[in-house]
Design a protein around this motif. Structure first.
Motif, PDB file in Angstrom:
ATOM      1  N   LEU A 268       0.810  -1.212   0.000  1.00  0.00           N
ATOM      2  CA  LEU A 268       0.000   0.000   0.000  1.00  0.00           C
ATOM      3  C   LEU A 268       0.844   1.263   0.000  1.00  0.00           C
ATOM      4  O   LEU A 268       0.351   2.347  -0.277  1.00  0.00           O
ATOM      5  CB  LEU A 268      -0.912   0.024   1.239  1.00  0.00           C
ATOM      6  CG  LEU A 268      -2.055  -0.991   1.257  1.00  0.00           C
ATOM      7  CD1 LEU A 268      -2.801  -0.871   2.576  1.00  0.00           C
ATOM      8  CD2 LEU A 268      -3.001  -0.783   0.087  1.00  0.00           C
ATOM      9  N   LEU A 269       2.142   1.117   0.282  1.00  0.00           N
ATOM     10  CA  LEU A 269       2.966   2.300   0.462  1.00  0.00           C
ATOM     11  C   LEU A 269       3.044   3.138  -0.796  1.00  0.00           C
ATOM     12  O   LEU A 269       3.043   4.354  -0.744  1.00  0.00           O
ATOM     13  CB  LEU A 269       4.388   1.887   0.885  1.00  0.00           C
ATOM     14  CG  LEU A 269       4.485   1.318   2.293  1.00  0.00           C
ATOM     15  CD1 LEU A 269       5.892   0.842   2.557  1.00  0.00           C
ATOM     16  CD2 LEU A 269       4.066   2.357   3.319  1.00  0.00           C
ATOM     17  N   ALA A 270       3.143   2.486  -1.948  1.00  0.00           N
ATOM     18  CA  ALA A 270       3.267   3.246  -3.179  1.00  0.00           C
ATOM     19  C   ALA A 270       1.946   3.420  -3.889  1.00  0.00           C
ATOM     20  O   ALA A 270       1.802   4.273  -4.753  1.00  0.00           O
ATOM     21  CB  ALA A 270       4.261   2.553  -4.119  1.00  0.00           C
TER      22      ALA A 270
ATOM     23  N   GLY B  33      -0.215   9.292   5.237  1.00  0.00           N
ATOM     24  CA  GLY B  33      -1.110   8.289   5.786  1.00  0.00           C
ATOM     25  C   GLY B  33      -1.781   7.440   4.738  1.00  0.00           C
ATOM     26  O   GLY B  33      -1.625   6.219   4.705  1.00  0.00           O
ATOM     27  N   ASP B  34      -2.519   8.079   3.819  1.00  0.00           N
ATOM     28  CA  ASP B  34      -3.251   7.327   2.807  1.00  0.00           C
ATOM     29  C   ASP B  34      -2.628   7.429   1.425  1.00  0.00           C
ATOM     30  O   ASP B  34      -3.119   6.838   0.464  1.00  0.00           O
ATOM     31  CB  ASP B  34      -4.715   7.781   2.746  1.00  0.00           C
ATOM     32  CG  ASP B  34      -4.857   9.261   2.397  1.00  0.00           C
ATOM     33  OD1 ASP B  34      -3.841   9.914   2.058  1.00  0.00           O
ATOM     34  OD2 ASP B  34      -5.998   9.776   2.464  1.00  0.00           O
TER      35      ASP B  34
ATOM     36  N   HIS C 188       6.502   4.731   7.325  1.00  0.00           N
ATOM     37  CA  HIS C 188       5.840   3.521   7.792  1.00  0.00           C
ATOM     38  C   HIS C 188       6.819   2.458   8.273  1.00  0.00           C
ATOM     39  O   HIS C 188       6.408   1.391   8.717  1.00  0.00           O
ATOM     40  CB  HIS C 188       4.977   2.936   6.670  1.00  0.00           C
ATOM     41  CG  HIS C 188       3.816   3.792   6.294  1.00  0.00           C
ATOM     42  ND1 HIS C 188       2.622   3.774   6.973  1.00  0.00           N
ATOM     43  CD2 HIS C 188       3.684   4.722   5.323  1.00  0.00           C
ATOM     44  CE1 HIS C 188       1.790   4.643   6.416  1.00  0.00           C
ATOM     45  NE2 HIS C 188       2.409   5.231   5.419  1.00  0.00           N
ATOM     46  N   SER C 189       8.122   2.735   8.141  1.00  0.00           N
ATOM     47  CA  SER C 189       9.132   1.743   8.499  1.00  0.00           C
ATOM     48  C   SER C 189       9.169   1.499  10.006  1.00  0.00           C
ATOM     49  O   SER C 189       8.846   2.380  10.809  1.00  0.00           O
ATOM     50  CB  SER C 189      10.509   2.233   8.040  1.00  0.00           C
ATOM     51  OG  SER C 189      11.540   1.389   8.509  1.00  0.00           O
ATOM     52  N   VAL C 190       9.583   0.305  10.373  1.00  0.00           N
ATOM     53  CA  VAL C 190       9.794   0.026  11.788  1.00  0.00           C
ATOM     54  C   VAL C 190      10.885   0.932  12.351  1.00  0.00           C
ATOM     55  O   VAL C 190      10.940   1.184  13.556  1.00  0.00           O
ATOM     56  CB  VAL C 190      10.149  -1.472  11.989  1.00  0.00           C
ATOM     57  CG1 VAL C 190      11.507  -1.804  11.376  1.00  0.00           C
ATOM     58  CG2 VAL C 190      10.131  -1.845  13.459  1.00  0.00           C
TER      59      VAL C 190
END
Length: 477
Positions: A11-13, A49-50, A387-389
């Motif tokens: 979903l990131l891209a 976020g989205d 969004h990375s850890v």
């Protein structure tokens, strides 16, 4: 600090399509007045976020990114190595020391230790003296084979007219003191003096050919030309060239001595200072497989090295990091390290749903006339970082607007943005841009990538345009 978001990688891209604005007419007119056509500008503004795109202008056109490309190298390395990774260097030998005498070779094997400076190397040699070793009768061998090929600097044409300065140093896996000799320069009304503060045996630096001029001290590097280096009777003579301002004091580090000779002169100076003797020669080579480790140095944790990559925009460190990505234990065909790095970066992108079409990689630092990336790809990388850890470590490595270096301390003054805005800058002769996380006055986060490629994109002309785009992006809903 950018909030961490937990979403699936695919979903990131992908994001969510939106009716995105182009650049406003007012900025387009400002660009044309500066001699920069509208199609020389690439821009994307997204919500992290989205993934909704709030503004887009030529965002899918590959452009020369300059140092904004460091964001990609930094995040791939962070997620691959983890924040605690450390490069290292080892002094090895297969010989035994008898009565303080090492009858064999001493090998310095490098594993991409970006902190192997003079002080660190002296501590390693001090470890040998602590073992009782005082005399080395073999050779001093430099093992750079962690990268393949071990030397990429040989025969490589200079990137620009200043190959002697740090930003242009081509890395290898040893990179002892980044091959840099530190000089302290001082001039009064009549004479100039130079002091070499890096301990190098048999190296003499003279400033007798420098012409004193009445010019601004802060611009002294603009009047400098490449020093002349010659060896005679075992002594390396470095003659400084060009002009130097009167009543000026400056410090610099230069890369003008061939790196085997540099390592030799540094090793001899430090070993002698520690009370040791050395009767061999210094050369490139490979550590024997049965060699034992006598002394080790480890770099800072990668979470700290990240600051050098993004805040300081250090090219040699970024290039070492890029090669280290491809120098890990092979899981496929044995290829040159840089090629393995490129394959790994592209695989990392695809795993996160980021299209790699149009991406051109050379050394991962952006110090290249060949490297290309799309603004949309950099935006996707920034979203992956959010969004990375390891999002906290990644965000912390970016320059903070108005607070620290990296070219952002004095930028965007008077613009209605919130504390915590972080941008990585990029500047080459024909490229100016920035990419990072914008915090709006309402406290919302926006991903912004703005890059201008044009022969007129000098920093004095293009930076105001880029800053205007950021100011406008802060108003988007």
């Amino acid at each position: 600090m950018i909030a961490r978001f937990m979403l699936a990688g695919a979903l990131l891209a992908a994001g969510h399509p939106a009716v995105a604005a182009g650049i406003p007419d007012s900025i387009a007119r400002q660009a044309r007045a500066a001699g920069i056509p509208e199609d020389a500008i690439t821009l994307v503004v997204q919500r992290p976020g989205d993934g909704a795109t709030l503004a887009s202008h030529h965002a899918d056109r590959p452009v020369a990114p300059a140092s904004t490309l460091k964001l990609l190298t930094a995040l791939v390395a962070l997620e691959t190595f983890g924040p605690g990774y450390r490069g290292s260097a080892e002094l090895r030998t297969r010989a035994e020391a008898v009565d303080g005498v090492l009858e064999g070779d001493l090998v310095l094997k490098g594993f991409a230790d970006v902190d192997l400076d003079t002080a660190a190397f002296e501590r390693m040699l001090t470890g040998l003296r602590a073992r009782g070793i005082r005399e080395i009768r073999g050779d001093f061998i430099l093992d750079r084979t962690f990268f393949d090929p071990a030397r990429t600097d040989v025969g490589l044409p200079p990137f620009d007219e200043a190959p002697e300065f740090r930003y242009n140093v081509v890395p290898d896996a040893v990179l002892l003191n980044t091959n840099l000799m530190r000089l302290e320069l001082s001039a009064d009304e009549k004479a100039m003096r130079v002091l070499v503060s890096t301990p190098l045996e048999g190296v003499v630096v003279s400033a007798g050919e420098m012409k004193l001029v009445d010019k601004p001290c802060e611009d002294w590097e603009d009047f400098w030309t490449i020093p002349v280096v010659k060896e005679s009777a075992g002594t390396i003579h470095v003659r400084l060239q060009g002009e130097f301002p009167r009543r000026c004091n400056a410090s610099t580090e230069i890369n003008v001595i061939e790196r085997v000779a540099f390592a030799d002169r540094l090793f001899r100076a430090l070993w002698t200072r520690l009370g040791g003797t050395f009767t061999g020669k210094t050369r490139d080579g490979v550590a024997p497989t049965d060699a034992i480790v006598l002394s080790t140095h480890r770099s800072r944790a990668f979470s700290q090295v990240l600051h050098d990559i993004n805040k300081r925009s250090d090219n040699p460190i970024t290039r070492v990091t890029y090669l280290t990505i491809g120098a890990r234990p092979p899981d496929g065909p044995l290829l040159p390290t840089a090629e393995r790095s490129e394959r790994f970066v592209r695989a990392w992108m695809k795993q996160r749903g980021i299209d790699d079409a149009g991406l051109v990689l050379e050394n991962g630092s952006g110090l290249s006339r060949k490297e290309r990336v799309k603004a949309s790809q950099l935006a996707a990388v920034l979203r992956a970082g959010a969004h990375s850890v390891w999002s906290a470590e990644f965000a912390a490595s970016l320059p903070i607007v108005g607070h620290d270096g990296g070219g952002m301390r004095t930028r965007l003054r008077g613009v209605a943005i919130a504390e915590g805005t972080r941008f990585k800058t990029g500047t080459l002769k024909d490229s100016t841009g920035l990419a990072g996380y914008l915090r709006t006055a309402a406290g919302e986060t926006r991903i912004v990538v703005a890059i201008i490629n044009h022969e007129n994109a000098k920093k004095g002309v293009a930076r105001p345009l880029v800053d205007a785009l950021v100011e406008w992006a802060a108003t988007l809903k």
